[in-house]
Motif scaffolding. Sequence first.
Motif, short mmCIF file in Angstrom:
data_model
loop_
_atom_site.label_atom_id
_atom_site.label_comp_id
_atom_site.label_asym_id
_atom_site.label_seq_id
_atom_site.Cartn_x
_atom_site.Cartn_y
_atom_site.Cartn_z
N GLU A 1 7.06 1.82 8.31
CA GLU A 1 6.36 1.50 9.51
C GLU A 1 6.28 2.92 10.45
N PRO A 2 4.87 3.34 10.59
CA PRO A 2 4.84 4.50 11.36
C PRO A 2 5.27 4.55 12.75
N ILE A 3 5.78 5.70 13.09
CA ILE A 3 6.67 5.59 14.41
C ILE A 3 5.65 6.58 15.38
N GLU A 4 4.51 7.04 14.88
CA GLU A 4 3.66 7.90 15.71
C GLU A 4 2.24 7.75 15.08
N GLY A 5 1.12 8.17 15.77
CA GLY A 5 -0.30 8.09 15.22
C GLY A 5 -0.37 9.02 13.88
N GLN B 1 0.61 -1.22 -0.12
CA GLN B 1 -0.02 -0.03 0.06
C GLN B 1 0.97 1.04 -0.05
N ARG B 2 0.23 2.38 -0.39
CA ARG B 2 1.00 3.68 -0.64
C ARG B 2 1.30 4.19 0.78
N PRO B 3 2.54 4.53 1.21
CA PRO B 3 2.30 5.01 2.56
C PRO B 3 1.63 6.29 2.66
N PRO B 4 1.27 6.68 4.05
CA PRO B 4 0.39 7.82 4.16
C PRO B 4 1.03 9.20 4.39
N ASN B 5 0.68 10.21 4.19
CA ASN B 5 1.24 11.65 4.38
C ASN B 5 1.01 11.89 5.56
N PHE B 6 1.94 12.91 6.09
CA PHE B 6 1.82 13.63 7.43
C PHE B 6 2.12 12.91 8.63
N VAL B 7 2.86 11.52 8.55
CA VAL B 7 3.22 10.97 9.62
C VAL B 7 4.66 10.50 9.50
N CYS B 8 5.38 10.41 10.54
CA CYS B 8 6.92 9.93 10.40
C CYS B 8 6.84 8.62 10.39
N LEU B 9 7.60 7.99 9.40
CA LEU B 9 7.63 6.52 9.11
C LEU B 9 9.15 6.09 9.08
N GLU B 10 9.43 4.92 9.67
CA GLU B 10 10.67 4.53 9.51
C GLU B 10 10.67 3.68 8.45
N ALA C 1 2.63 19.26 13.61
CA ALA C 1 1.77 19.17 15.04
C ALA C 1 1.19 20.52 14.99
N MET C 2 1.88 21.79 14.80
CA MET C 2 0.88 22.98 14.66
C MET C 2 -0.13 23.05 13.77
N LEU C 3 -0.02 22.59 12.67
CA LEU C 3 -1.00 22.43 11.64
C LEU C 3 -2.32 21.48 12.32
N GLU C 4 -1.99 20.50 13.09
CA GLU C 4 -3.03 19.58 13.61
C GLU C 4 -3.77 20.40 14.96
N SER C 5 -3.02 21.46 15.49
CA SER C 5 -3.75 22.11 16.55
C SER C 5 -4.60 23.22 16.30
N PRO C 6 -5.82 22.88 16.87
CA PRO C 6 -6.79 24.20 16.49
C PRO C 6 -6.56 25.52 17.20
#
Length: 236
Positions: free
Chosen positions: A69-73, A44-53, A114-119
Amino acid sequence: MRGFLLHARPFKEHGLLLDWLTDGHGWVRMRQNGGRRVRKRGSQRPPNFVCLEIETAGRGGWPILTAAEPIEGQRFLHGQSLAGAFYLHELILRALRPEEPVPGLFLDYWKSLAMLESPDVPVSVTVRRFERRLLDHLGAGLDWSRSSDGRAIEAGGHYRVGLQGDIVPAGGTNAVSGRVLLALRQDETLDDPEDRRQARDLMQSLLAPHVGSAPFLSRRLWPGSGRSAPAGDASG
């Protein structure tokens, strides 16, 4: 190595070409075999916006992605935050050269997500901060605290960026107010639309030698903008 996926495009029959921002090698391009076979396990195509190993194989040409492999949510960005994130991707891909290490940019991008994710953080603040930090990493940063005569920037003053990359007192229609410069330096919110326009135009002019003058495709994602961004948008 760790990486963030910046862009993916089709490659041959079922593959993908993937552009990454990595922690040790800057912008890296690789290919993924079977990346468009959505039912094939492990491809599968890796996701954007998540840190991956990420792991790769192969020598010469583009390496082959073998694991991510994601190392964060996972993050789910929407609206202005999504448009802002893709704008950051375009900046990185246009400003960097392949496999040129840029120490610190990886963490600056991670913090921006992280800043973009914060409201609680306006998208414009996040974008302007990343633009300023990118200029620093490219060796084109400014001293935002003082003008060329050694005096502290005054909120009520007016300035422009000189040919030597310094801030000089100046008037006229293209001048930038001191309060805008101080807000950029301190990552503060600008409430006045004219101030936001000045900040956007200034950063756009400073980045132009590094990213070119072609329109940014991410502007089309800006909510309510149609095919172009509004005059006071955050994207640049």
